[in-house]
Design an enzyme around this catalytic site. Sequence first.
Site, PDB file in Angstrom:
ATOM      1  N   ASP A   1       0.822  -1.208   0.000  1.00 17.92           N
ATOM      2  CA  ASP A   1       0.000   0.000   0.000  1.00 17.92           C
ATOM      3  C   ASP A   1       0.866   1.273   0.000  1.00 17.92           C
ATOM      4  O   ASP A   1       1.988   1.273   0.515  1.00 17.92           O
ATOM      5  CB  ASP A   1      -0.899  -0.012   1.243  1.00 17.92           C
TER       6      ASP A   1
ATOM      7  N   ASN B   1       1.351   3.282  -2.905  1.00 18.79           N
ATOM      8  CA  ASN B   1       1.914   3.664  -4.209  1.00 18.79           C
ATOM      9  C   ASN B   1       1.365   5.008  -4.673  1.00 18.79           C
ATOM     10  O   ASN B   1       2.104   5.849  -5.197  1.00 18.79           O
ATOM     11  CB  ASN B   1       1.566   2.619  -5.279  1.00 18.79           C
TER      12      ASN B   1
ATOM     13  N   TRP C   1       2.784   7.861  -2.611  1.00 16.20           N
ATOM     14  CA  TRP C   1       4.206   8.002  -2.955  1.00 16.20           C
ATOM     15  C   TRP C   1       4.324   8.868  -4.204  1.00 16.20           C
ATOM     16  O   TRP C   1       5.150   9.783  -4.276  1.00 16.20           O
ATOM     17  CB  TRP C   1       4.811   6.618  -3.199  1.00 16.20           C
TER      18      TRP C   1
ATOM     19  N   ARG D   1      -0.693   8.594 -10.364  1.00 13.52           N
ATOM     20  CA  ARG D   1      -0.753   7.421  -9.489  1.00 13.52           C
ATOM     21  C   ARG D   1      -0.085   6.190 -10.115  1.00 13.52           C
ATOM     22  O   ARG D   1       0.574   5.406  -9.427  1.00 13.52           O
ATOM     23  CB  ARG D   1      -2.213   7.090  -9.159  1.00 13.52           C
TER      24      ARG D   1
ATOM     25  N   HIS E   1       2.552   2.987  -8.986  1.00 13.71           N
ATOM     26  CA  HIS E   1       2.437   1.534  -9.145  1.00 13.71           C
ATOM     27  C   HIS E   1       3.661   0.972  -9.879  1.00 13.71           C
ATOM     28  O   HIS E   1       4.121  -0.119  -9.586  1.00 13.71           O
ATOM     29  CB  HIS E   1       1.151   1.165  -9.894  1.00 13.71           C
TER      30      HIS E   1
ATOM     31  N   SER F   1      -7.217  -6.188  -5.552  1.00 11.40           N
ATOM     32  CA  SER F   1      -8.289  -6.804  -4.763  1.00 11.40           C
ATOM     33  C   SER F   1      -9.602  -6.783  -5.536  1.00 11.40           C
ATOM     34  O   SER F   1      -9.763  -6.014  -6.498  1.00 11.40           O
ATOM     35  CB  SER F   1      -8.459  -6.064  -3.435  1.00 11.40           C
TER      36      SER F   1
ATOM     37  N   LEU G   1      11.293 -20.531  -3.710  1.00 14.59           N
ATOM     38  CA  LEU G   1      10.340 -19.600  -3.099  1.00 14.59           C
ATOM     39  C   LEU G   1       9.011 -19.748  -3.838  1.00 14.59           C
ATOM     40  O   LEU G   1       8.989 -19.729  -5.070  1.00 14.59           O
ATOM     41  CB  LEU G   1      10.836 -18.153  -3.250  1.00 14.59           C
TER      42      LEU G   1
ATOM     43  N   ARG H   1       1.887  -4.741   6.318  1.00 12.51           N
ATOM     44  CA  ARG H   1       1.121  -3.725   5.579  1.00 12.51           C
ATOM     45  C   ARG H   1       1.885  -2.407   5.636  1.00 12.51           C
ATOM     46  O   ARG H   1       2.187  -1.903   6.718  1.00 12.51           O
ATOM     47  CB  ARG H   1      -0.271  -3.526   6.151  1.00 12.51           C
TER      48      ARG H   1
ATOM     49  N   SER I   1      -8.067  -5.267   5.181  1.00 13.61           N
ATOM     50  CA  SER I   1      -8.582  -5.083   3.818  1.00 13.61           C
ATOM     51  C   SER I   1      -8.813  -6.381   3.039  1.00 13.61           C
ATOM     52  O   SER I   1      -8.410  -6.492   1.878  1.00 13.61           O
ATOM     53  CB  SER I   1      -7.658  -4.154   3.019  1.00 13.61           C
TER      54      SER I   1
HETATM   55  C1  FPP Z   1      -2.008  -0.015  -3.178  1.00 13.63           C
HETATM   56  O1  FPP Z   1      -1.553   1.316  -3.215  1.00 13.63           O
HETATM   57  C2  FPP Z   1      -1.443  -0.771  -4.275  1.00 13.63           C
HETATM   58  C3  FPP Z   1      -2.164  -1.406  -5.237  1.00 13.63           C
HETATM   59  C4  FPP Z   1      -3.632  -1.428  -5.260  1.00 13.63           C
HETATM   60  C5  FPP Z   1      -1.516  -2.115  -6.350  1.00 13.63           C
HETATM   61  C6  FPP Z   1      -0.204  -2.750  -6.077  1.00 13.63           C
HETATM   62  C7  FPP Z   1       0.360  -3.204  -7.359  1.00 13.63           C
HETATM   63  C8  FPP Z   1       1.673  -3.194  -7.702  1.00 13.63           C
HETATM   64  C9  FPP Z   1       2.764  -2.834  -6.797  1.00 13.63           C
HETATM   65  C10 FPP Z   1       2.077  -3.567  -9.089  1.00 13.63           C
HETATM   66  C11 FPP Z   1       1.583  -4.841  -9.630  1.00 13.63           C
HETATM   67  C12 FPP Z   1       1.958  -6.042  -8.852  1.00 13.63           C
HETATM   68  C13 FPP Z   1       2.342  -7.215  -9.398  1.00 13.63           C
HETATM   69  C14 FPP Z   1       2.562  -8.440  -8.555  1.00 13.63           C
HETATM   70  C15 FPP Z   1       2.589  -7.316 -10.815  1.00 13.63           C
HETATM   71  P1  FPP Z   1      -2.628   2.469  -3.374  1.00 13.63           P
HETATM   72  O2  FPP Z   1      -2.872   2.716  -4.804  1.00 13.63           O
HETATM   73  O3  FPP Z   1      -3.865   2.105  -2.603  1.00 13.63           O
HETATM   74  O4  FPP Z   1      -1.898   3.680  -2.714  1.00 13.63           O
HETATM   75  P2  FPP Z   1      -2.595   4.872  -1.909  1.00 13.63           P
HETATM   76  O5  FPP Z   1      -3.311   4.247  -0.751  1.00 13.63           O
HETATM   77  O6  FPP Z   1      -1.447   5.719  -1.503  1.00 13.63           O
HETATM   78  O7  FPP Z   1      -3.524   5.550  -2.867  1.00 13.63           O
END
Ligand code: FPP
Length: 224
Positions: free
Chosen positions: A2, A4, A7, A15, A19, A47, A113, A166, A174
């Site tokens: 969480d 991204n 960040w 956004r 990712h 999700s 792994l 997390r 979540s």
């Molecule tokens: C949550 O951050 C992150 C996600 C919903 C997506 C995570 C996906 C990746 C890191 C890339 C794809 C993964 C693979 C395995 C290929 P958020 O968007 O909710 O961040 P925020 O809460 O700051 O808005």
Amino acid sequence: MDGNGRWALARGLPRLAGHRAGTDNLRRVVEACVEFGVKYLTLYAFSTENWGRPIEEVRGLMRILEDVIDRELKNLHKNGVQIRHIGRLDRIRPSLQRKVHQAVETTKENDRLVLNVAFNYGGRDEIVCAIQRIIADNIPPEKVTVELVNQYLFTAGVPDPDLIIRTSGELRGSNFLIWQGAYAEWYFTPTFWPDFGKEELLEAIWEYSRRNRRFGQVSPPQEK
Ligand code: FPP
């Protein structure tokens, strides 16, 4: 994984750039897990609730998964990583479904792994899916036990998680591994996922090793 979005926002970036940065971080974390001897790692990548995000972001996340498979599969396979998918593939576009199947098939004999990718995954959806299949298999009620349910989950054959991490300062589960994580230890950190590196993973594992796990008992149950 969480944080991204925040960040990226903090850097004045879209956004999806967050990712992408989160994806670059994946490689570091997976390599660190191999180095530390972690046997199972599950990544919560998309999700069942994430479909409610803006369509461009949903499409972007699908594209990122596709790119990651294209870019990383060879290297993961070479390093003995077994890729598994947990969740439903039915709403995913056919080209991505094929890539996921190919990644799972190519790496199925690897055992260094096990990397579970939770994509279009929700803990409640997983339990509903298990119940539907148990009923479809005509299992009598008295045969429905914890062990049987385990076999019907997407994670069949994978041990329960010991530690769930997390990132980004949110203090909630979540819908992640809600059945399997019943007695998992949690590690929460304010660090956004793209900045969560090897050192902090080690810190989380150290902290975990100092926990006293009692599984609802007075002292830790004896190893079977
Ligand atoms: C949550 O951050 C992150 C996600 C919903 C997506 C995570 C996906 C990746 C890191 C890339 C794809 C993964 C693979 C395995 C290929 P958020 O968007 O909710 O961040 P925020 O809460 O700051 O808005």
